[in-house]
Write a protein that holds these residues in place. Structure first.
Motif, PDB file in Angstrom:
ATOM      1  N   GLU A 115      -1.769  11.728   4.697  1.00  0.00           N
ATOM      2  CA  GLU A 115      -0.722  13.169   5.209  1.00  0.00           C
ATOM      3  C   GLU A 115       0.126  13.202   6.262  1.00  0.00           C
ATOM      4  O   GLU A 115       0.441  14.969   6.430  1.00  0.00           O
ATOM      5  CB  GLU A 115      -2.194  14.645   5.687  1.00  0.00           C
ATOM      6  CG  GLU A 115      -3.683  14.530   5.053  1.00  0.00           C
ATOM      7  CD  GLU A 115      -4.092  15.575   5.495  1.00  0.00           C
ATOM      8  OE1 GLU A 115      -4.771  15.554   6.350  1.00  0.00           O
ATOM      9  OE2 GLU A 115      -5.416  15.590   4.175  1.00  0.00           O
ATOM     10  N   ALA A 116       1.061  12.683   5.927  1.00  0.00           N
ATOM     11  CA  ALA A 116       2.075  13.025   6.092  1.00  0.00           C
ATOM     12  C   ALA A 116       2.988  14.234   5.413  1.00  0.00           C
ATOM     13  O   ALA A 116       3.127  13.909   4.200  1.00  0.00           O
ATOM     14  CB  ALA A 116       3.573  11.940   6.123  1.00  0.00           C
TER      15      ALA A 116
ATOM     16  N   HIS B 236      -1.498   9.981   1.172  1.00  0.00           N
ATOM     17  CA  HIS B 236      -1.982   8.043   1.992  1.00  0.00           C
ATOM     18  C   HIS B 236      -2.060   9.240   3.363  1.00  0.00           C
ATOM     19  O   HIS B 236      -4.086   8.900   4.302  1.00  0.00           O
ATOM     20  CB  HIS B 236      -0.962   7.692   2.602  1.00  0.00           C
ATOM     21  CG  HIS B 236      -1.676   5.731   3.094  1.00  0.00           C
ATOM     22  ND1 HIS B 236      -0.687   5.425   4.146  1.00  0.00           N
ATOM     23  CD2 HIS B 236      -2.303   5.144   2.846  1.00  0.00           C
ATOM     24  CE1 HIS B 236      -1.449   4.669   4.850  1.00  0.00           C
ATOM     25  NE2 HIS B 236      -2.524   4.188   4.187  1.00  0.00           N
TER      26      HIS B 236
ATOM     27  N   PRO C 238       1.682   2.319   0.486  1.00  0.00           N
ATOM     28  CA  PRO C 238       0.552   2.384   0.394  1.00  0.00           C
ATOM     29  C   PRO C 238      -0.671   3.102  -0.340  1.00  0.00           C
ATOM     30  O   PRO C 238      -1.392   3.418  -0.717  1.00  0.00           O
ATOM     31  CB  PRO C 238      -0.216   2.316   2.009  1.00  0.00           C
ATOM     32  CG  PRO C 238       1.194   2.946   2.589  1.00  0.00           C
ATOM     33  CD  PRO C 238       2.383   2.383   1.101  1.00  0.00           C
TER      34      PRO C 238
HETATM   35 FE1  FES Z   1       2.771   8.611   3.073  1.00  0.00          FE
HETATM   36 FE2  FES Z   1       1.329   6.363   4.786  1.00  0.00          FE
HETATM   37  S1  FES Z   1       1.145   8.468   5.166  1.00  0.00           S
HETATM   38  S2  FES Z   1       2.717   6.213   2.918  1.00  0.00           S
END
Ligand code: FES
Length: 103
Positions: free
Chosen positions: A49-50, A47, A82
């Protein structure tokens, strides 16, 4: 050709936990399931990049720390919005107390 890469000792990762592993300019997330099986995926959420290793392991899912999207870490499949794009998965094994992944 993919090769087995040493990640860490089995003592470095608890059951139902995830650890970050950086190698060759890429980031991976390595997991132990509640019953001790080992798995590996891409380390960054598809989503925004975490780092998934900062997230929460719940049974066979990883919950992203940023917006709480979820993936199945066994298959890479996205499970909860998401996120909608799968993460890559990699073979993983425990050999003589060492966690290895094939990349
Ligand atoms: Fe992982 Fe948004 S960065 S759900």
């Amino acid at each position: 050709m993919a090769e087995w890469i040493d990640v860490c000792s089995e003592d470095d990762i608890d059951f139902e936990d995830v650890v970050r592993f950086d190698h060759g300019g890429s980031t991976y997330a390595v997991y132990r399931s509640p019953d001790g099986e080992v798995f590996a995926t891409d380390g960054l959420c598809t989503h925004e990049e975490a780092h998934l290793a900062d997230g929460l392991v719940l049974d066979d899912t990883i919950e992203c720390p940023k917006h709480n999207g979820r993936f199945n870490y066994r298959t890479g499949a996205p499970l909860r919005s998401p996120v909608c794009v799968a993460i890559g998965t990699y073979p993983a094994r425990m050999v003589n107390g060492r966690f290895e992944i094939q990349i």
